[in-house]
Design a protein around this motif. Structure first.
Motif, PDB file in Angstrom:
ATOM      1  N   MET A   1       0.860  -1.183   0.000  1.00 65.20           N
ATOM      2  CA  MET A   1       0.000   0.000   0.000  1.00 65.20           C
ATOM      3  C   MET A   1       0.899   1.236   0.000  1.00 65.20           C
ATOM      4  SD  MET A   1      -3.359  -0.269   0.074  1.00 65.20           S
ATOM      5  CE  MET A   1      -3.568  -2.000   0.280  1.00 65.20           C
ATOM      6  N   HIS A 287       1.774  -6.227  -6.002  1.00 71.38           N
ATOM      7  CA  HIS A 287       3.158  -5.762  -5.880  1.00 71.38           C
ATOM      8  C   HIS A 287       3.910  -6.666  -4.911  1.00 71.38           C
ATOM      9  CE1 HIS A 287       3.420  -3.696  -1.871  1.00 71.38           C
ATOM     10  NE2 HIS A 287       2.115  -3.584  -2.017  1.00 71.38           N
ATOM     11  N   ASP A 312       1.657  -7.153   3.565  1.00 72.10           N
ATOM     12  CA  ASP A 312       1.878  -6.106   2.541  1.00 72.10           C
ATOM     13  C   ASP A 312       3.213  -6.323   1.826  1.00 72.10           C
ATOM     14  OD1 ASP A 312       2.018  -2.448   2.604  1.00 72.10           O
ATOM     15  OD2 ASP A 312       1.671  -3.896   0.992  1.00 72.10           O
ATOM     16  N   ASN A 313       3.330  -6.989   0.847  1.00 75.91           N
ATOM     17  CA  ASN A 313       2.284  -7.670   0.112  1.00 75.91           C
ATOM     18  C   ASN A 313       2.747  -9.049  -0.340  1.00 75.91           C
ATOM     19  OD1 ASN A 313      -0.249  -7.992  -1.051  1.00 75.91           O
ATOM     20  ND2 ASN A 313       0.540  -7.287  -3.042  1.00 75.91           N
ATOM     21  N   GLU A 347       6.085  -0.378  -5.838  1.00 77.05           N
ATOM     22  CA  GLU A 347       4.756   0.164  -5.514  1.00 77.05           C
ATOM     23  C   GLU A 347       4.868   1.103  -4.323  1.00 77.05           C
ATOM     24  OE1 GLU A 347       0.859   0.098  -3.239  1.00 77.05           O
ATOM     25  OE2 GLU A 347       2.878  -0.470  -2.626  1.00 77.05           O
ATOM     26  N   GLU A 348       5.704   0.706  -3.358  1.00 77.64           N
ATOM     27  CA  GLU A 348       5.833   1.510  -2.142  1.00 77.64           C
ATOM     28  C   GLU A 348       6.477   2.878  -2.415  1.00 77.64           C
ATOM     29  OE1 GLU A 348       4.356  -1.548   0.622  1.00 77.64           O
ATOM     30  OE2 GLU A 348       4.416   0.649   0.483  1.00 77.64           O
ATOM     31  N   ASP A 375      -3.724  -6.607  -2.927  1.00 79.05           N
ATOM     32  CA  ASP A 375      -2.772  -5.920  -2.059  1.00 79.05           C
ATOM     33  C   ASP A 375      -3.288  -6.008  -0.629  1.00 79.05           C
ATOM     34  OD1 ASP A 375      -0.979  -2.728  -2.239  1.00 79.05           O
ATOM     35  OD2 ASP A 375      -0.812  -4.453  -0.899  1.00 79.05           O
TER      36      ASP A 375
HETATM   37 ZN   LIG Z   1       0.971  -2.859  -0.416  1.00 78.38          ZN
END
Ligand SMILES: [Zn+2]
Length: 584
Positions: A1, A287, A312-313, A347-348, A375
């Protein structure tokens, strides 16, 4: 996320916390019945033990939190590619399952960078990395001459001396806030980056800010350069005495360079069962990167230890593998349309992997029927599962209702297609999206997000539901009916702050500026004629080099203000006028 949309200022105030608030948005269930595509009983097809084994490896200390650009993330990418190969997935039109791209993770600082102080009391060379160091957002360059004292740099009048100078000056600012100053009450952002931006906009060619503790730039802290040298100076008693000299001048050489590293999305595909529509695609994504040893995205920023990111994740990545394995092993269950499985990196750091994938897709985007994102699916509690994006296509709510009826899980819906995860990159390209999410928890973005807390049986249930969903999306006749969303209405009236309605792309832009992935339907940005692909270079007279400049400039305005925005569009500079709305 990762970070939410258009509220970077919000993020910079509450690093890492936006998602908790969005996660609490719940929507009413729709109730109609639809025809379900029969398929083999799948609940037991996804073995929770297999899913947990993937999570245990991905969330092991050995992978050290899988930070994009670090060896742990590369090992995760190799692991995923090996799994795809062992299941018999095809690489996307290339030899490799890995789609390489470059990101800037931080800056490198040349050891011969230097900072010399001079005043009536003599001269003193400060020690790099001990008494001073450039900020991660520092540009490269040198400056010498007398400094302009700008106090804490929180009020416009602090910059008067700098603005009154002939030509560019050198700004010296105190870090933090004075005792009698309440940053929350004033709504002023006292972060070093905000101050440095204000000093640059006031005419500084270099900025020095005192700090209690040096923060040496580290990986995982994307720089988004300010364009001028910006350095931190430790607040030792001796140095503070020098800095108070009225006749202080400096010689600064900040030899910094963006540190670019190669990272990888991992892609594998399964051809559809019906040649007539096999060129149409369902993209299934998750991700695999996380926060590494902590740092800016962590909610335990003082802890330097593996942020294992089991939920995560690693959980979403494990589910992606489980479902890919299922459809590879069960050709009879494979839908008519083809399936593309993508494990995203970075993604982070701002959805960089999915943004790169969508702008370098190995297929025409209009062939994508829908995108399904996993996610944080590892912590199902009381059988609850949230689904985001349910109002990005007209058919979603009814479809989900029927799957919900057949599943032991209890689904709740959030309509918004723009959320703090990779589905946003696809929705911004007008592709219907769904994001499955089992809820936030107090281990989120902390080292304690470990495999022991994972509910593998719950993940298998989510997997069974997802398989039903993928079959539905892959078999249904005709395309889905995309809903271009206006901004979701906040509950209970009055908002605050200016609103424009752009969807920023967090990726770097050659030559500076902020690229837009899209704009919200009917928003002030849409009405002003801003478009996805535009690169914002100026906002109300303020130069925009990156997402921070843009957010600060927006935040310095009020709802109802008319602002002129300059964008680069197909090599031309276009000037547009927008009337700002009110953010809800
Ligand atoms: Zn995530």
């Amino acid at each position: 996320m990762t970070r939410s949309i258009e509220s970077v200022a919000y993020i910079s105030r509450n690093q890492g916390r936006p998602f908790r608030r969005r996660a609490l948005l719940l929507l009413a269930l729709a109730t109609t019945c639809v025809f379900i595509v029969p398929g083999p009983a799948v609940a037991q097809e996804i073995d929770p033990e297999v899913l947990l084994a993937h999570v245990k490896y991905l969330a092991s200390d050995e992978l050290a939190g899988r930070e994009a650009g670090e060896p742990g993330a590369d090992s995760a990418a190799a692991y995923i590619a090996k799994q795809f190969e062992s299941y018999g997935l095809e690489p996307p039109g290339t030899e490799s399952y890995r789609q390489p791209f470059e990101i800037t993770t931080t800056i490198s600082i040349a050891p011969d960078s230097r900072l010399l102080l001079r005043s009536g009391r003599g001269s003193m060379t400060l020690e790099l990395f001990k008494e001073w160091v450039p900020f991660n957002f520092s540009g490269a360059g040198s400056a010498s001459g007398e400094v302009s004292h700008a106090g804490y740099g929180l009020r416009d009048e602090d910059y008067e001396e700098l603005e009154s100078r002939e030509g560019p000056g050198i700004a010296l600012l105190r870090g933090g806030v004075p005792e009698d100053f309440d940053p929350h009450g004033s709504g002023v952002d006292p972060s070093p980056r905000r101050k440095a931006t204000a000093a640059r906009d006031a005419g500084a060619e270099a900025v020095l800010i005192t700090v209690l503790q040096l923060r040496v730039p580290q990986a995982g802290d994307p720089p988004h350069s300010l364009g001028i040298p910006a350095v931190q100076i430790i607040e030792s008693e001796e140095i503070l005495a020098w800095l108070e000299d009225d006749d202080l001048s400096i010689v600064l050489e900040a030899k910094v360079e963006p540190l670019r590293v190669a990272v990888y999305n991992v892609v594998g595909q399964l051809p559809g069962a019906d040649p007539a529509v096999a060129d149409e695609l369902i993209v299934v994504g998750a991700h695999y990167d996380h926060l590494g040893m902590g740092g800016p995205g962590s909610l335990a920023p003082d802890l330097e230890e593996p942020h294992n990111g089991a939920d995560d994740n690693a959980s979403g990545t494990a589910l992606l593998l489980g479902i890919a394995q299922y459809f590879a092993a069960h050709p009879e269950a494979r839908p008519a349309r083809s399936l593309v499985f993508v494990a995203f990196s970075a993604e982070e750091m701002g959805l960089l992997g999915s943004e790169y994938f969508i702008s370098h897709a190995p297929f025409p985007l209009e062939k994508v029927t829908a995108m399904l994102n996993f996610d944080m699916v590892g912590r199902v509690r009381e059988g609850k599962l949230q689904v985001f994006g349910t109002e990005t296509a007209e058919e979603f709510a009814a479809l989900l209702d029927s799957l919900d009826a057949a599943s032991p899980l209890a689904l709740s819906y959030v309509g918004d297609g723009y959320g703090p995860s990779d589905q946003t990159s696809f929705y911004a390209r007008e592709i219907p999206v769904l994001h499955l999410f089992s809820g936030t928890h107090s281990e989120y973005h902390r080292p304690e997000d470990d495999w022991q807390l994972i509910n593998a049986a719950g993940m298998a249930e989510v997997g069974a539901l997802a398989i039903g969903l993928i079959r539905e999306l892959g078999e249904r006749p005709g395309a889905l009916t995309l809903i271009k969303q206006e901004r979701p209405q906040a509950r209970g009236g009055g908002g605050y702050g200016p609103y424009l309605g752009t969807v920023p792309d967090f990726g770097e832009v050659e030559g500076g500026g902020l690229r837009l992935s899209g704009v919200r339907e009917g928003s002030p940005a849409d009405q002003a004629g801003l478009q996805g692909g535009d690169v914002v270079i100026e906002f109300a007279g303020n130069e925009v080099l990156n997402i921070y400049d843009y957010t600060y400039a927006l935040r310095d305005h009020a709802p109802g203000d008319t602002v002129v925005i300059k964008v680069r569009r197909e090599g031309e500079v276009v000037e547009l006028t927008a009337v700002l709305g009110r953010r809800q």
